[in-house]
Design a protein around this motif. Structure first.
Motif, PDB file in Angstrom:
ATOM      1  N   TRP A 194      36.910  42.613  30.218  1.00  5.27           N
ATOM      2  CA  TRP A 194      36.880  43.997  30.697  1.00  5.27           C
ATOM      3  C   TRP A 194      36.730  44.989  29.545  1.00  5.27           C
ATOM      4  O   TRP A 194      36.317  46.127  29.755  1.00  5.27           O
ATOM      5  N   ILE A 213      44.713  42.404  39.483  1.00  7.77           N
ATOM      6  CA  ILE A 213      44.857  41.832  40.825  1.00  7.77           C
ATOM      7  C   ILE A 213      43.626  40.998  41.170  1.00  7.77           C
ATOM      8  O   ILE A 213      43.732  39.902  41.725  1.00  7.77           O
ATOM      9  N   PHE A 214      42.434  41.506  40.824  1.00 11.26           N
ATOM     10  CA  PHE A 214      41.205  40.749  41.053  1.00 11.26           C
ATOM     11  C   PHE A 214      41.213  39.441  40.269  1.00 11.26           C
ATOM     12  O   PHE A 214      40.881  38.380  40.804  1.00 11.26           O
ATOM     13  N   ALA A 215      41.589  39.494  38.999  1.00 14.09           N
ATOM     14  CA  ALA A 215      41.577  38.300  38.155  1.00 14.09           C
ATOM     15  C   ALA A 215      42.590  37.264  38.636  1.00 14.09           C
ATOM     16  O   ALA A 215      42.289  36.068  38.682  1.00 14.09           O
ATOM     17  N   ILE A 250      44.028  47.166  39.031  1.00 13.74           N
ATOM     18  CA  ILE A 250      43.122  46.643  40.056  1.00 13.74           C
ATOM     19  C   ILE A 250      42.379  45.422  39.516  1.00 13.74           C
ATOM     20  O   ILE A 250      42.221  44.410  40.210  1.00 13.74           O
ATOM     21  N   TYR A 251      41.945  45.504  38.266  1.00 17.10           N
ATOM     22  CA  TYR A 251      41.262  44.366  37.651  1.00 17.10           C
ATOM     23  C   TYR A 251      42.198  43.168  37.526  1.00 17.10           C
ATOM     24  O   TYR A 251      41.776  42.027  37.729  1.00 17.10           O
ATOM     25  N   GLY A 276      43.705  36.976  41.694  1.00 17.72           N
ATOM     26  CA  GLY A 276      43.185  36.438  42.950  1.00 17.72           C
ATOM     27  C   GLY A 276      42.091  35.417  42.728  1.00 17.72           C
ATOM     28  O   GLY A 276      42.041  34.374  43.394  1.00 17.72           O
ATOM     29  N   LEU A 277      41.199  35.687  41.778  1.00 19.24           N
ATOM     30  CA  LEU A 277      40.140  34.748  41.453  1.00 19.24           C
ATOM     31  C   LEU A 277      40.708  33.437  40.920  1.00 19.24           C
ATOM     32  O   LEU A 277      40.289  32.349  41.334  1.00 19.24           O
ATOM     33  N   TYR A 321      42.419  31.459  43.638  1.00 21.12           N
ATOM     34  CA  TYR A 321      41.416  30.828  44.491  1.00 21.12           C
ATOM     35  C   TYR A 321      40.855  29.585  43.815  1.00 21.12           C
ATOM     36  O   TYR A 321      40.699  28.534  44.444  1.00 21.12           O
TER      37      TYR A 321
END
Length: 77
Positions: free
Chosen positions: A55, A23-25, A20-21, A27-28, A31
């Motif tokens: 993390w 995917i967040f990273a 999950i982390y 995505g960031l 962006y």
């Protein structure tokens, strides 16, 4: 927290939390790189490094000593 609970929590973090982390990273970063204004290469490198190892520090207490023998278990003869 007991050794067994920490071991389960560490496994949960690695199997569920880390993807999950990631995917967040990703995505960031996508962006940031997709914006009209591009950051300098050194800033992007710094963000990658911080996201890559950032993390670990809050979760260090969970993983510390997991590879050792269970200290709560009585010694085997």
């Amino acid at each position: 927290m007991t050794y067994k609970a920490r071991k389960r929590l560490a496994l949960f973090i690695l199997v569920v939390g880390l993807p999950i982390y990631i995917i967040f990273a990703v995505g960031l970063m996508s962006y940031m790189l997709g914006q009209e204004i591009r950051f300098p290469v050194l800033v992007e490198l710094l963000v990658y490094v911080l996201l890559g190892i950032g993390w670990v520090f809050p979760l260090k207490w969970v993983f510390k000593g997991i590879g050792q023998n269970d200290p709560d278990q009585p010694p085997q003869p």
